[in-house]
Design a protein around this motif. Structure first.
Motif, mmCIF file in Angstrom:
data_model
loop_
_atom_site.group_PDB
_atom_site.id
_atom_site.type_symbol
_atom_site.label_atom_id
_atom_site.label_comp_id
_atom_site.label_asym_id
_atom_site.label_seq_id
_atom_site.Cartn_x
_atom_site.Cartn_y
_atom_site.Cartn_z
ATOM 1 N N PHE A 161 9.832 -0.899 -18.707
ATOM 2 C CA PHE A 161 8.436 -1.012 -19.117
ATOM 3 C C PHE A 161 7.709 0.313 -18.873
ATOM 4 O O PHE A 161 6.772 0.671 -19.591
ATOM 5 N N TYR A 162 8.133 0.992 -17.850
ATOM 6 C CA TYR A 162 7.591 2.307 -17.486
ATOM 7 C C TYR A 162 7.781 3.295 -18.643
ATOM 8 O O TYR A 162 6.834 3.963 -19.069
ATOM 9 N N TRP A 163 8.993 3.368 -19.164
ATOM 10 C CA TRP A 163 9.293 4.297 -20.258
ATOM 11 C C TRP A 163 8.542 3.891 -21.521
ATOM 12 O O TRP A 163 8.001 4.740 -22.235
ATOM 13 N N GLU A 164 8.493 2.594 -21.784
ATOM 14 C CA GLU A 164 7.764 2.113 -22.963
ATOM 15 C C GLU A 164 6.285 2.472 -22.875
ATOM 16 O O GLU A 164 5.661 2.823 -23.876
ATOM 17 N N GLY A 165 5.721 2.394 -21.672
ATOM 18 C CA GLY A 165 4.302 2.657 -21.510
ATOM 19 C C GLY A 165 3.940 4.116 -21.687
ATOM 20 O O GLY A 165 2.908 4.445 -22.290
ATOM 21 N N LEU A 166 4.772 5.019 -21.171
ATOM 22 C CA LEU A 166 4.457 6.444 -21.201
ATOM 23 C C LEU A 166 4.800 7.110 -22.527
ATOM 24 O O LEU A 166 4.393 8.259 -22.753
ATOM 25 N N ASN A 167 5.515 6.431 -23.387
ATOM 26 C CA ASN A 167 5.988 7.080 -24.614
ATOM 27 C C ASN A 167 5.516 6.407 -25.892
ATOM 28 O O ASN A 167 6.095 6.613 -26.961
ATOM 29 N N LYS A 168 4.438 5.638 -25.782
ATOM 30 C CA LYS A 168 3.880 4.983 -26.968
ATOM 31 C C LYS A 168 3.505 6.030 -28.026
ATOM 32 O O LYS A 168 2.933 7.068 -27.726
ATOM 33 N N GLY A 169 3.832 5.708 -29.256
ATOM 34 C CA GLY A 169 3.394 6.531 -30.373
ATOM 35 C C GLY A 169 4.164 7.815 -30.578
ATOM 36 O O GLY A 169 3.896 8.551 -31.537
ATOM 37 N N LYS A 170 5.104 8.120 -29.712
ATOM 38 C CA LYS A 170 5.870 9.362 -29.847
ATOM 39 C C LYS A 170 7.078 9.148 -30.757
ATOM 40 O O LYS A 170 7.527 8.024 -30.975
ATOM 41 N N LYS A 171 7.617 10.253 -31.242
ATOM 42 C CA LYS A 171 8.865 10.226 -31.992
ATOM 43 C C LYS A 171 9.991 10.692 -31.079
ATOM 44 O O LYS A 171 9.784 11.559 -30.226
ATOM 45 N N SER A 172 11.168 10.121 -31.252
ATOM 46 C CA SER A 172 12.305 10.469 -30.395
ATOM 47 C C SER A 172 13.466 10.987 -31.228
ATOM 48 O O SER A 172 13.910 10.332 -32.163
ATOM 49 N N ILE A 173 13.926 12.188 -30.860
ATOM 50 C CA ILE A 173 15.160 12.711 -31.419
ATOM 51 C C ILE A 173 16.146 12.860 -30.271
ATOM 52 O O ILE A 173 15.815 13.441 -29.234
ATOM 53 N N ALA A 174 17.329 12.281 -30.420
ATOM 54 C CA ALA A 174 18.337 12.299 -29.363
ATOM 55 C C ALA A 174 19.344 13.404 -29.637
ATOM 56 O O ALA A 174 19.981 13.430 -30.699
ATOM 57 N N ILE A 175 19.466 14.326 -28.679
ATOM 58 C CA ILE A 175 20.307 15.510 -28.847
ATOM 59 C C ILE A 175 21.225 15.667 -27.635
ATOM 60 O O ILE A 175 20.818 15.424 -26.495
ATOM 61 N N ASP A 176 22.428 16.112 -27.878
ATOM 62 C CA ASP A 176 23.341 16.462 -26.786
ATOM 63 C C ASP A 176 22.946 17.844 -26.267
ATOM 64 O O ASP A 176 23.360 18.876 -26.800
ATOM 65 N N LEU A 177 22.129 17.855 -25.218
ATOM 66 C CA LEU A 177 21.610 19.112 -24.691
ATOM 67 C C LEU A 177 22.635 19.862 -23.851
ATOM 68 O O LEU A 177 22.369 20.986 -23.409
ATOM 69 N N SER A 178 23.793 19.247 -23.625
ATOM 70 C CA SER A 178 24.850 19.955 -22.890
ATOM 71 C C SER A 178 25.654 20.868 -23.797
ATOM 72 O O SER A 178 26.419 21.713 -23.327
#
Length: 407
Positions: free
Chosen positions: A57-74
């Motif tokens: 719920f914490y993550w859902e609350g702080l990231n409302k309305g944002k777009k997410s791109i998942a990248i292998d940052l390693s």
């Protein structure tokens, strides 16, 4: 949310509270916020409080309305994609929010080689780069040893509110907008450093507490008594605990009137040769003789009786409640009001989510948007921000450099 920052693009690469809350504030004012997430989620992706199924719920609350791109940052290719997104061209882009360390591939000096006018708002722990979180900064700055009753001695009393995180997030949003205005005037980008330790230290200084300790020593513990004025918790006859505060002269006179203590207070003033009505500090200095008067008077009355009298006479007070009872019993905290909108969230739960805390008179609030699923906007960001073709995006998926939902 509102549309005041419509057209502005902010890229976020961050975890926990301070930096994500900075970008959340900007999003709720209309900015487009793109989160660069590690494939599988960052260190706060499952942080409590969580649903029974483990969704945060914490993550859902702080990231409302944002777009997410998942990248292998390693991977080198993944880091290159992230760099391209952060430094993408455009008058209203080139704004970066992070809590990654100052070094590495997300260092400002590295990124600015791709875009000289880049603005980086970097949340830190300590100002020397050492790791810290709200709770360790709070311990270091001394607040837990000012909190609690005298009987706690030298045992610290922590609190549950991550105040320095929240203040740093809000200050970071303000600082980024100030830097963006400077860029509009001069064309210059810059890195803005926002250590939790500096926010804590300057905040205490702004409130006079540094001057206090340097001239008078550490503040002693005083339980629930309000420092510098009249205020404390009291118990009513029907078992309700209430917080009563009298800072202004009107609040004091109203409280004395409702509790029918005018004569008793006048006798104390005469004996002590003081005026409680004129000076809040005097009420604080003599709290040990005032508190028993108010304890006895409040203990004879029900909370409903006090509510009527307090409301009619401008008394500042509140009953103590749990958060659950606050949401159900206090109309001013209603989640059916304009601050909230009920949404279906990625966790599968449907519950009210808050928008902007600020209300701009005469402006229409825009619909609140739920937090994204991890990687929900991967393809969209790659195509719109980096102008990649669908086949190029597919190749990145096949190589495991990026991921979409449930990959």
């Amino acid at each position: 949310m509102y549309q005041l920052l419509h057209g502005m693009r902010v890229v976020e690469c961050a975890s926990f509270i301070a930096a994500p809350s900075c970008a959340l504030h900007l999003q709720q004012m209309g900015a487009e916020v793109i989160r660069i997430d590690p494939i599988g989620g960052g260190p706060d992706y499952r942080r409590w409080p969580v649903s029974e199924g483990g969704s945060s719920f914490y993550w859902e609350g702080l990231n409302k309305g944002k777009k997410s791109i998942a990248i292998d940052l390693s991977s080198a290719q993944g880091r290159e994609l992230a760099t391209q997104i952060i430094t993408s061209p455009g008058q209203d882009s080139g704004l970066f929010v992070t809590n990654f360390p100052q070094g590495g591939f997300l260092a400002h000096d590295v990124l600015r080689k791709r875009r000289a006018d880049l603005i980086s708002a970097r949340v830190m722990g300590w100002n020397d780069g050492e790791s810290a979180v709200d709770y360790t900064v709070n311990a270091a700055v001394g607040v837990p040893l000012m909190t609690g009753e005298p009987v706690n001695g030298d045992k610290p009393v922590n609190h549950v509110l991550p105040a320095w995180d929240l203040m740093t997030g809000a200050y970071a949003a303000f600082a980024l907008l100030a830097a963006e205005r400077h860029r509009r005037d001069t064309g210059e980008g810059q890195e803005v450093l926002l250590p939790l330790s500096d926010v804590a230290l300057t905040s205490l200084g702004h409130m006079g507490q540094i001057a206090e300790v340097l001239t008078q020593g550490d503040r002693p513990r005083m339980g629930n008594a309000l420092f510098g004025a009249f205020g404390r918790d009291f118990m009513t006859v029907d078992g309700h605990r209430i917080m009563v505060v009298a800072i202004t002269a009107r609040q004091w006179s109203g409280l004395v009137k409702v509790l029918e203590l005018k004569s008793a207070v006048a006798q104390l003033e005469s004996a002590l040769q003081v005026s409680f009505a004129r000076d809040e500090g005097t009420r604080f200095r003599h709290r040990e003789v005032l508190f028993p008067l108010f304890e006895r008077a409040i203990a004879l009355r029900s909370v409903d009786d006090l509510k009527v009298g307090f409301s009619a006479n401008g008394v500042c007070w509140s009953p103590y409640r749990t958060l659950q009872s606050a949401l159900t019993d206090e109309p001013r905290f209603s989640t059916t009001g304009p601050l909230f909108q009920t949404l279906d969230h990625p966790s599968g739960h449907r519950y009210p989510a808050p928008g902007s805390a600020a209300t701009f008179q005469g402006m229409q609030r825009q619909p609140i948007v739920r937090a994204p699923h991890l990687g929900e906007h991967t393809d969209q960001v790659l195509m719109e921000v980096l102008s990649l073709s669908s086949s190029q995006v597919g190749e990145l998926h096949d190589a495991g450099v990026v991921a979409g939902v449930s990959e």
